[in-house]
Structures are given as structure tokens and as C-alpha cells.
Design a protein around this motif. Structure first.
Motif, PDB file in Angstrom:
ATOM      1  N   VAL A 122       0.837  -1.205   0.000  1.00 20.71           N
ATOM      2  CA  VAL A 122       0.000   0.000   0.000  1.00 20.71           C
ATOM      3  C   VAL A 122       0.867   1.248   0.000  1.00 20.71           C
ATOM      4  O   VAL A 122       0.612   2.202  -0.752  1.00 20.71           O
ATOM      5  CB  VAL A 122      -0.951  -0.017   1.220  1.00 20.71           C
ATOM      6  CG1 VAL A 122      -1.519   1.377   1.479  1.00 20.71           C
ATOM      7  CG2 VAL A 122      -2.079  -1.011   0.995  1.00 20.71           C
ATOM      8  N   PHE A 123       1.907   1.261   0.837  1.00 17.16           N
ATOM      9  CA  PHE A 123       2.804   2.423   0.883  1.00 17.16           C
ATOM     10  C   PHE A 123       3.547   2.575  -0.436  1.00 17.16           C
ATOM     11  O   PHE A 123       3.607   3.670  -1.014  1.00 17.16           O
ATOM     12  CB  PHE A 123       3.798   2.266   2.035  1.00 17.16           C
ATOM     13  CG  PHE A 123       4.622   3.498   2.291  1.00 17.16           C
ATOM     14  CD1 PHE A 123       4.250   4.405   3.262  1.00 17.16           C
ATOM     15  CD2 PHE A 123       5.763   3.758   1.544  1.00 17.16           C
ATOM     16  CE1 PHE A 123       4.998   5.550   3.494  1.00 17.16           C
ATOM     17  CE2 PHE A 123       6.518   4.896   1.764  1.00 17.16           C
ATOM     18  CZ  PHE A 123       6.137   5.794   2.750  1.00 17.16           C
ATOM     19  N   ALA A 124       4.113   1.476  -0.931  1.00 16.34           N
ATOM     20  CA  ALA A 124       4.878   1.529  -2.186  1.00 16.34           C
ATOM     21  C   ALA A 124       3.987   1.953  -3.349  1.00 16.34           C
ATOM     22  O   ALA A 124       4.370   2.802  -4.175  1.00 16.34           O
ATOM     23  CB  ALA A 124       5.506   0.167  -2.471  1.00 16.34           C
ATOM     24  N   TYR A 125       2.796   1.372  -3.416  1.00 16.59           N
ATOM     25  CA  TYR A 125       1.865   1.706  -4.487  1.00 16.59           C
ATOM     26  C   TYR A 125       1.484   3.185  -4.432  1.00 16.59           C
ATOM     27  O   TYR A 125       1.393   3.855  -5.468  1.00 16.59           O
ATOM     28  CB  TYR A 125       0.621   0.831  -4.369  1.00 16.59           C
ATOM     29  CG  TYR A 125      -0.523   1.261  -5.256  1.00 16.59           C
ATOM     30  CD1 TYR A 125      -0.545   0.921  -6.603  1.00 16.59           C
ATOM     31  CD2 TYR A 125      -1.578   2.014  -4.742  1.00 16.59           C
ATOM     32  CE1 TYR A 125      -1.587   1.327  -7.428  1.00 16.59           C
ATOM     33  CE2 TYR A 125      -2.623   2.420  -5.553  1.00 16.59           C
ATOM     34  CZ  TYR A 125      -2.619   2.078  -6.884  1.00 16.59           C
ATOM     35  OH  TYR A 125      -3.651   2.494  -7.690  1.00 16.59           O
ATOM     36  N   GLY A 126       1.268   3.697  -3.227  1.00 20.01           N
ATOM     37  CA  GLY A 126       0.910   5.100  -3.090  1.00 20.01           C
ATOM     38  C   GLY A 126       1.966   6.024  -3.655  1.00 20.01           C
ATOM     39  O   GLY A 126       1.666   6.973  -4.394  1.00 20.01           O
ATOM     40  N   VAL A 127       3.223   5.745  -3.350  1.00 20.36           N
ATOM     41  CA  VAL A 127       4.313   6.607  -3.822  1.00 20.36           C
ATOM     42  C   VAL A 127       4.454   6.543  -5.335  1.00 20.36           C
ATOM     43  O   VAL A 127       4.525   7.572  -6.015  1.00 20.36           O
ATOM     44  CB  VAL A 127       5.643   6.196  -3.140  1.00 20.36           C
ATOM     45  CG1 VAL A 127       6.822   6.939  -3.756  1.00 20.36           C
ATOM     46  CG2 VAL A 127       5.574   6.482  -1.648  1.00 20.36           C
ATOM     47  N   MET A 128       4.476   5.336  -5.893  1.00 24.83           N
ATOM     48  CA  MET A 128       4.783   5.216  -7.329  1.00 24.83           C
ATOM     49  C   MET A 128       3.570   5.535  -8.210  1.00 24.83           C
ATOM     50  O   MET A 128       3.713   6.132  -9.282  1.00 24.83           O
ATOM     51  CB  MET A 128       5.331   3.829  -7.649  1.00 24.83           C
ATOM     52  CG  MET A 128       4.454   2.661  -7.286  1.00 24.83           C
ATOM     53  SD  MET A 128       5.356   1.093  -7.414  1.00 24.83           S
ATOM     54  CE  MET A 128       4.095  -0.085  -6.960  1.00 24.83           C
ATOM     55  N   ASN A 129       2.362   5.184  -7.781  1.00 26.30           N
ATOM     56  CA  ASN A 129       1.207   5.427  -8.641  1.00 26.30           C
ATOM     57  C   ASN A 129       0.796   6.895  -8.625  1.00 26.30           C
ATOM     58  O   ASN A 129       0.434   7.459  -9.668  1.00 26.30           O
ATOM     59  CB  ASN A 129       0.030   4.552  -8.206  1.00 26.30           C
ATOM     60  CG  ASN A 129      -0.961   4.326  -9.319  1.00 26.30           C
ATOM     61  OD1 ASN A 129      -0.651   3.703 -10.328  1.00 26.30           O
ATOM     62  ND2 ASN A 129      -2.158   4.857  -9.172  1.00 26.30           N
TER      63      ASN A 129
END
Length: 485
Positions: A333-340
Motif C-alpha cells: 500500500v505504501f509503495a503503491y501510493g508513492v509510485m502510482n
């Protein structure tokens, strides 16, 4: 005797974000338009930063407000995620809002109110607090989607999102009502205790589980409950789309973890298989449809559905694999938030009057026209694909491992195959940026220093967290601990 300060301290971050929204609205009426254009985003970022710093001042654990609020490491993790996403969505927006004539104060305040709703979901201990948080989060998102009032596509996006969102909320609250009728409580822990006493799932509990699954599936854009996503993301103002694609999704998974892993844990035999199948259908459906898109904004909308499937796979494994699966959900969720959010924000370089995102042909030669912006977009795209050394690669590894541990080898294989499938349409964008000459009459690439700075920081974080993921993963493990029996 409990003082007012003692009462407010547990929810200090939420209070500070709310005050930020109110101050921005009031300040907008007291300053000129030129000053507001500069000061309002700065005030919003400062207020959100204070809320972020106020998190450690709140109690680290405990229940408050009559047991309706739970403060723990899970709450702290999602507070940080939502505030970081709101700060980024604020930094990338000013130039777009100015060009399109969208009132800045309304955008920043609405963003903050939605953030408060998302934070409320994370600290909920029962269905009542959860539902209040969901509505407080989604109603401002409807407003953000239609904030560009003279744009018919934005109006369509807001209307579709509102109608389907209201429908999903009705199903969800109906599911909560069924659970209350079966167990006599709205508290997660009490619901779990009563379901454990009842034993094997019966008709009413299956109906309740189905309604809750459908309701939360709409919020997270799970196939086949994703119909609102492409049109809503495509028609909404691009800064709003960037936040819509990550904030509500992160909040939906906070709700899914609270409800399924705690309240409905005794029914895990029933919902794990369902969520594994939904994960497979969601990731495959999102990737297949994204393959045929020529509009980059719409392609990213469908790819966001595919990423929901990856996260759902870890949710399905959480009942068996334990903390590693739940931590994988949080990490992704954290990684997806940053990259998306960064990938959608990169489209702001092309978002001029009369355009909606950027077609593949409009991206031709972007690498030569704006090297730094194109490189940031390249980093986000390879991270979304799952190519090392980015955080997207590590996130997929952390999902696949507990899925294998849970005995879903077929699902792990499907995740890998879908990552290969996604590489085609993500890397196709890279090819257009660097290997094609600009089309005649291609739109001007906008250059805004604040946007470039925000994207540079986000791209750097995407690489750093891919090379050094241990701290974030350990934090995710700590955040997952309160969900374990």
C-alpha cells in the motif's frame, strides 16, 4: 479528572488536519488571489506536516472515546501514509489549478477533509466508526472528481463515482446491519467472539460476509465491482485523479484488514478462498484491459485495478501466513501510493486546456523535451512493472512469499505472469518517450518547478526504498502486530 487536552491528544493528527482545512478556507477570503496562489498550498503542507509530527505526541496504544477509537501501530502507519499522500497531492496541484481556474482553497480543504476520513478508518474499532470514516473520506472525493465544474468529463466522473459509491455504501452498511443482527454488537472484537461461539458459517453470516465483501470491493475497485474506476479517474482533474487512485484504495485496505482479519477472523475459511479468486480475476482483468488503452491516464486507471489484485492476494494469505502477509499488504500500500501517485502526476506536464491526460503519441520525444520529468516517469513505470531496484519489485516479492506460504502456488504464478503482462504496456510508454520523435503539433510540455521537485523526491524514494526496504518492512511488521490474535 480528564481535561480537554487529554481528550484531544489521542486524535491530535486528525484534529490538526481538520484545522488545516478550516484555516485554508478562512484564509482564502482574507488575501488576494496572487497571494492565495502561493500561500494556500504552503499553509496546507505546513498543516499536514504538523499533523505528521503530532502523531508521536499521541498515545502509542489504547482505546478512547468510549472504545470507539483505537490507537496502535496500525493506526500510526496509516496516518503517516495518508498524510504523505496528501502532501504530495498538494505539491503537484498549484499550476494545474491555476490553469484550469479551479479554486485552490476548495481543492486543498477538500483534500484534507478526505484525509481525515481515511485516518478515521484506520483508528476504528467498530462498524459505526468505520462507516463514518468511509463516508467522510468518499464524499470529499466525489467533490474532487467534479471540481472542474465546466468540464463535462469531470461532471460525468463525479456522477458515476457518486452513484456507484452510494450504492456500495448501502450494501456495506446493510452487511454491517446483518452482522449486528447475528452477533448483537458492532465492535470488531465482540463480533469475532460471537462468530466463534456460533461456529460454522450459516445462512445469515454468509449473507453478511457477501454484502461486506461487495461493499468493500467497490471501495477498493475489485473486479467485478470496478466499473466506476476508469471513467472516474479519466474524467476527474488530474491532481484529484492522482490522489483518488491511492488515498481511497489505501483506506479501503485499512478497512478490509480491520474487518476481515479481526471481526470476521472466525469466517476466514470462507473469505480467504473468495479473496484469492477475486485477486486473480482483478489483476488479470485490469492488466488485459490496460493493454489496449492508448490514453495513458486511462491505462494507469486500469493498471491501478491490477495492483488492487496484487494486494488482495496478500489479504487472502493473511489468515494462514500471518504477520508476513499482513505486513506485505501494508508495504505494498505504501509503495503503491508513492509510485502510482507519481505516475499520474507526471501527466500534469501534458495536461493543457482541451486535453485529458496524454495519448501515447503525445508522449513521443518526452525524454528529449523534458529529461528530468521523463526520467521520473520512467522510474515510476518500471517500479509499477516490478523491475529492480525499485520499491515495486520488492513489494511484489513480499506479496508472493506469504502467498506461497499460504499454499496458493497457483496465485503466486499468476502474479508473476501478470507482472510480465503489465511490462508490455508500461514499457510501451517508455519506448514512446525515448525512441519516438515528437509528433507535429504535439502539446507543449509544461515546466513547473514545484511539480518537478515533488516528482524528483518521489522518484528518489521509489529507488531508495527498493534498495533499502528493511526499515519500511520492519515498520509494516510492527503495524501488522495489533491485527494478530
Amino acid at each position: 479528572m480528564t481535561t480537554f487536552i487529554d481528550t484531544i491528544t489521542p486524535i491530535l493528527p486528525e484534529v490538526l488536519v481538520t484545522l488545516t482545512a478550516c484555516v485554508v478556507l478562512v484564509a482564502d477570503g482574507l488575501m488576494s488571489r496572487a497571494r492565495a496562489r502561493v500561500l494556500l498550498p504552503a499553509m496546507t503542507v505546513v498543516g499536514l506536516a504538523l499533523a505528521f509530527l503530532g502523531g508521536p505526541l499521541a498515545p502509542t496504544s489504547g482505546q478512547y472515546f468510549g472504545g470507539y477509537v483505537q490507537i496502535d501501530t496500525f493506526t500510526a502507519f496509516f496516518r503517516a501514509v495518508f498524510i504523505v499522500l496528501a502532501v504530495f497531492a498538494t505539491l503537484v496541484a498549484p499550476s494545474y489549478l491555476e490553469r484550469r481556474g479551479i479554486p485552490g482553497a476548495e481543492y486543498y480543504a477538500t483534500l484534507c477533509f478526505s484525509t481525515v476520513g481515511a485516518m478515521t478508518i484506520a483508528l476504528s474499532t467498530d462498524f459505526i466508526t468505520l462507516f463514518v470514516g468511509l463516508e467522510l473520506m468518499t464524499i470529499p472525493i466525489y467533490v474532487l472528481a467534479g471540481m472542474q465544474r465546466r468540464d463535462r468529463f469531470a461532471n460525468e466522473a463525479a456522477l458515476k463515482y457518486f452513484l456507484l459509491g452510494a450504492f456500495s455504501s448501502a450494501l456495506l452498511v446493510y452487511g454491517f446491519a446483518w452482522l449486528y443482527g447475528v452477533t448483537g454488537s458492532t465492535r470488531y472484537v465482540d463480533v469475532a467472539t460471537e462468530l466463534q461461539r456460533i461456529g460454522i458459517a450459516n445462512g445469515p453470516t454468509i449473507v453478511a460476509l457477501a454484502l461486506v465483501t461487495v461493499g468493500l470491493g467497490f471501495k477498493a475497485a475489485v473486479v467485478p465491482f470496478h466499473q466506476w474506476t476508469p471513467d472516474a479517474y479519466d474524467g476527474a482533474p488530474t491532481p484529484a485523479t492522482a490522489f483518488m487512485s491511492v488515498g481511497p484504495k489505501a483506506a479501503a485496505f485499512a478497512a478490509i484488514l480491520r474487518v476481515l482479519v479481526i471481526a470476521l477472523a472466525p469466517l476466514s475459511v470462507d473469505w480467504t478462498t473468495v479473496f484469492a479468486v477475486l485477486a486473480a480475476v482483478t489483476m488479470t482483468g485490469g492488466n488485459v484491459v490496460a493493454l489496449v488503452q492508448t490514453n495513458t491516464k486511462r491505462m494507469l486507471a486500469y493498471s491501478s485495478i491490477a495492483h488492487t489484485g496484487y494486494i488482495l492476494a496478500a489479504v487472502a494469505a493473511s489468515a494462514t501466513a500471518g504477520p508476513s502477509a499482513t505486513a506485505a499488504v501494508l508495504f505494498y500500500v505504501f509503495a503503491y501510493g508513492v509510485m502510482n501517485l507519481g505516475a499520474f502526476a507526471c501527466l500534469l506536464y501534458f495536461d493543457v486546456e482541451g486535453s485529458r491526460g496524454a495519448t501515447l503519441d503525445e508522449l513521443n520525444g518526452f525524454g528529449r523535451r523534458h529529461p528530468l520529468g521523463a526520467f521520473a516517469f520512467f522510474v515510476f513505470l518500471i517500479s509499477l512493472t516490478g523491475i529492480p531496484p525499485t520499491v515495486g519489485f520488492v513489494a511484489k516479492v513480499f506479496v508472493i512469499l506469504p502467498v506461497l506460504d499460504a499454499g496458493y502456488a497457483w496465485l503466486a504464478v499468476l502474479i508473476a505472469l501478470n507482472a510480465v503482462l503489465a511490462a508490455f504496456y508500461y514499457l510501451r510508454v517508455v519506448v514512446h518517450m525515448y525512441m519516438y520523435d515528437p509528433e507535429t503539433g504535439a502539446p507543449m510540455v509544461l515546466r513547473t518547478r514545484l511539480l518537478s521537485t515533488a516528482l524528483g523526491v518521489s522518484a528518489a524514494a521509489t529507488i531508495v526504498l527498493g534498495v533499502l526496504p528493511n526499515s519500511l518492512y520492519e515498520w509494516a511488521l510492527l503495524a501488522a502486530a495489533p491485527l494478530l490474535p
